[in-house]
Design a protein around this motif. Sequence first.
Motif, PDB file in Angstrom:
ATOM      1  N   ILE A   1      -0.034   7.862   0.576  1.00  9.19           N
ATOM      2  CA  ILE A   1       0.073   9.166  -0.080  1.00  9.19           C
ATOM      3  C   ILE A   1       0.307  10.248   0.982  1.00  9.19           C
ATOM      4  O   ILE A   1       0.854  11.295   0.718  1.00  9.19           O
TER       5      ILE A   1
ATOM      6  N   PRO B   1      -6.251  -2.131  -4.205  1.00  9.58           N
ATOM      7  CA  PRO B   1      -5.131  -1.324  -3.712  1.00  9.58           C
ATOM      8  C   PRO B   1      -5.379   0.168  -3.879  1.00  9.58           C
ATOM      9  O   PRO B   1      -4.969   0.974  -3.042  1.00  9.58           O
ATOM     10  N   ILE B   2      -6.115   0.512  -4.936  1.00 10.11           N
ATOM     11  CA  ILE B   2      -6.301   1.935  -5.195  1.00 10.11           C
ATOM     12  C   ILE B   2      -7.162   2.564  -4.097  1.00 10.11           C
ATOM     13  O   ILE B   2      -6.966   3.714  -3.735  1.00 10.11           O
ATOM     14  N   ASN B   3      -8.075   1.795  -3.503  1.00 15.89           N
ATOM     15  CA  ASN B   3      -8.867   2.324  -2.382  1.00 15.89           C
ATOM     16  C   ASN B   3      -7.986   2.638  -1.188  1.00 15.89           C
ATOM     17  O   ASN B   3      -8.199   3.616  -0.485  1.00 15.89           O
TER      18      ASN B   3
ATOM     19  N   VAL C   1       0.863  -1.175   0.000  1.00 19.92           N
ATOM     20  CA  VAL C   1       0.000   0.000   0.000  1.00 19.92           C
ATOM     21  C   VAL C   1       0.904   1.231   0.000  1.00 19.92           C
ATOM     22  O   VAL C   1       1.987   1.219   0.570  1.00 19.92           O
ATOM     23  N   ILE C   2       0.463   2.245  -0.733  1.00 19.30           N
ATOM     24  CA  ILE C   2       1.233   3.495  -0.759  1.00 19.30           C
ATOM     25  C   ILE C   2       0.563   4.503   0.145  1.00 19.30           C
ATOM     26  O   ILE C   2      -0.617   4.792  -0.013  1.00 19.30           O
TER      27      ILE C   2
ATOM     28  N   LEU D   1      -4.834   3.439  -1.325  1.00 14.40           N
ATOM     29  CA  LEU D   1      -4.079   4.641  -1.668  1.00 14.40           C
ATOM     30  C   LEU D   1      -4.939   5.876  -1.446  1.00 14.40           C
ATOM     31  O   LEU D   1      -4.496   6.878  -0.887  1.00 14.40           O
ATOM     32  N   LEU D   2      -6.198   5.787  -1.851  1.00 16.25           N
ATOM     33  CA  LEU D   2      -7.073   6.951  -1.727  1.00 16.25           C
ATOM     34  C   LEU D   2      -7.453   7.221  -0.281  1.00 16.25           C
ATOM     35  O   LEU D   2      -7.619   8.369   0.113  1.00 16.25           O
ATOM     36  N   ALA D   3      -7.576   6.162   0.520  1.00 13.49           N
ATOM     37  CA  ALA D   3      -7.875   6.374   1.943  1.00 13.49           C
ATOM     38  C   ALA D   3      -6.748   7.165   2.598  1.00 13.49           C
ATOM     39  O   ALA D   3      -6.991   8.078   3.383  1.00 13.49           O
TER      40      ALA D   3
ATOM     41  N   GLY E   1      -4.961   9.151   1.004  1.00 11.76           N
ATOM     42  CA  GLY E   1      -5.124  10.488   0.438  1.00 11.76           C
ATOM     43  C   GLY E   1      -6.084  11.313   1.273  1.00 11.76           C
ATOM     44  O   GLY E   1      -5.866  12.501   1.507  1.00 11.76           O
ATOM     45  N   GLY E   2      -7.160  10.684   1.760  1.00 13.80           N
ATOM     46  CA  GLY E   2      -8.078  11.366   2.659  1.00 13.80           C
ATOM     47  C   GLY E   2      -7.361  11.786   3.934  1.00 13.80           C
ATOM     48  O   GLY E   2      -7.556  12.871   4.462  1.00 13.80           O
TER      49      GLY E   2
END
Lengths: 288, 335, 234
Positions: free
Chosen positions: A40, A95-97, A37-38, A99-101, A103-104
């Motif tokens: 952000i 995985p993109i979720n 997981v990234i 990353l976006l979490a 981001g939040g």
Amino acid sequence: MAFDIYLLEAIINGLLLGGVLALLALGLNLIFGVIDVIWISYAELVMLGMYAVYWLHAYYGVPLVLAGFIAILGVAALGFLVHYLVISPILSSPPINQLLATGGLLFFLQAFAMLLFGNEFRNIGLRLPIIVIADMYISFARLLAFGAALLGMVALYLFLSRTFIGTAIRAVSQDREIMAIMGVDTKKVYLITSAIGGGLAGLAACLLVLQYDVHPDVGLSFGPITFMICVLGGLGRLLGGFIAAFVMSQFITIGGLYLDLEWGYVLAFVFFIGMMFWRPQGILGTRS
Amino acid sequence: MSLGAVNTGLTGARALQAAGIGVLLILPFLGGSDYFMHILIQVLIWAFIYTSWALMGRLGLVSLGHGAFMGIGAYTVVLLWNFLGITPWLGIPIGVVLAVLLALVIGFPCFRFRIVGHYFALVTLALGEVVRLTIIALRDHTGGSLGLTPNRFGDGTSWYALQFADKEYFYYIALAVWLAGLGIWVLVDRSMMRYALIAVGEDEGAAASLGIRVTVQKLRITALSAALTALGGGLYAQYLTYVNPSIVSGVTVSLHIVFAVIVGGMFTAFGPTVGALFTITLSEILRISFGAQIIGLDLSIYGLLLILFIIFLPKGILGSLQDLAAKRAREAKAD
Amino acid sequence: MLELKSVSAGYGSFQALFGVSIEVRRGEAVAVIGPNGAGKTTLMRVISGLLETTSGEIAMEGRSLLDIAPHEIVATGIGHVPENRRLFPRMTVEENLKMGAFAPAARGKYKERLAFVYDLFPAMMERRNQMAGTMSGGEQQMCAIGRALMTGPSLLLMDEPSAGLAPVIVQQVFDLVRRIRDDGYTVLIVEQNVRQVLKLVDRAYLLEAGTVKSGGTAEELLGSESLRKAYVGI
């Protein structure tokens, strides 16, 4: 063409900047390699660490080194919480979720810092000497940061190669599933890795606060470059990220020498995008 | 359910849509305040941009760099107007073309080399940063991070300069563009492109072996998405009569776009619009309630809500409501 | 020692095992044979907890394994040599073996067991600082077995140890398995190489389409006409 002392100075400064960037990339890569997981919001953890040092030292008068240690532990705890509260509930989502979490989380941490600390640029107020070597001006703060970053990386290397848990962290990054039959609870390894990733962000925060002002948005100025370094080196590849950090920092400082600082970054990003097409898996990555 | 019921259901939806558009058309005459109109226009323009992003986002092409396209659209129109006196009627299309070119230059290698998932997200994030930093670095023309204001033309109301003193003009322009965006969504949704790209999203190798030209299909949708986003950016600049790198470009804008779409729901036509309505209303309410006294509280709550949405409602408001409705319908049928 | 009672399991909507019951007694070597896709690997995975069962019971020494977390199953004495070896390719042989001794109970015996594995496989001693991914298939198999032995198992699960190896190497791997069982380990082995494996086990089960079709001693199965025709090819 005459020997260009400014160029050499830029190269040395790039090398010193590269040390701190490498440290940041290391933390992010470690987390990506192990948990896939990234974060952000990784640079925002650094920002909070910088505030911690600032308040402890400049406001409450805690000695700088002690303030640094407290900040490292604090951000490590924060890293633990990021995984526990944000990532682990959605570990099986795309995985993109994840990353976006995070981001939040980036928005939240930025705004929360604004709420707590206000919009002002704050400086720790430490005046470290400038070292002059053969007409070159080298900032002692940068030199110190470089040395400490290297030390931190050596410590991490020893931890990852010498201890059971460190070896397990590397093993999880190579084959997650099979760890269960070794008797390894991957959930625990994730939490430990997140805490270490946080600790590295905390260390980077201590080193950056010596050189830069703190501001709620300060993460945005070195977050993106850190992601690019990680991808350039091959996501999850610790050594690749280390090398890439020094490549990118040279683009920034040499570009900044001949043009504006922004152009240095633009060059670095354009180089990154170009490299993605040449070696999409990164310098040391292998394609899965 | 009988065929007749399906038909009435469809006509019902049509009637609702017609009524909705009717209300939107007469809205400016109902005597709403300037502030109300301002929020409406913002919602419409952002809803259009969010819809544009979702065109590709729903297919698994998660771009974190749409700020790049928006920034190009916004700055091209203002720069051409201020320095060369080129009307926005030409400036906006030029911005759109530039954005499409950039999308193709980035998209082609990405899709050719199958850069997907995390990698695609981060490459596009880098692209957004390139555009933002380039805007700042060209500060002699762009005003750097302080931003830029398009030169005023005449008394401030001119179709030639696309500047209007009254908000009604922009309201109708934004409404038309938003409706066009929804229309494009529906067209793409119905076309084969969608099936092809969904096949691509599921299994690229299999899709390619079925004769779907993966790269070409992805490029088409990316170019379309970039073009519409640039159009939205140009329009937003004209409306605000001000641009700066952090409101039309950069990571923050790109992330805002992604979030609003996720909050609203990525997989239905109205999802991004619901996202725009929700996020803008929410941040306005929070800003008005707390913003003046406590800087940052509104955005803190906003950020927290976004995390909660991704954890608990990953399909967004509209997507989850639709799931709920479908579940109800199934239960009713079972009874 | 190990007992499975009408175990069912699958992946998502795909069911791979339908009420499988098998038993392994202490000191035995038992094989599970069957064609590709019969559910052999799935069987191994449910035993070591890598896959959840949908129904049925699994017990090790009378203790149910279903309510234990996957990473704690190894402590009951089950060592798993997974399909395709699954070594950590960018770690050295010794680090791979070290991971086998990760569980707290095993960690104290790390040095002792490492010496035991090196004694058993001197080739691993020679290659202890080599990256596991750079070794040949046979050596990797040795390392994978060694890693499972590091967990201190009383029962060793071996999933297709001969898969993907050259014929000469296959013979070496079977010699290895023989040595392991002669050393007193209880072995449950999954193989497609039916003729070879039946030579070294006491009993075998034939698994087809997720159900146990027949079972018996190795001799009985070798004697069975239908089995010989279908799988042994003689």
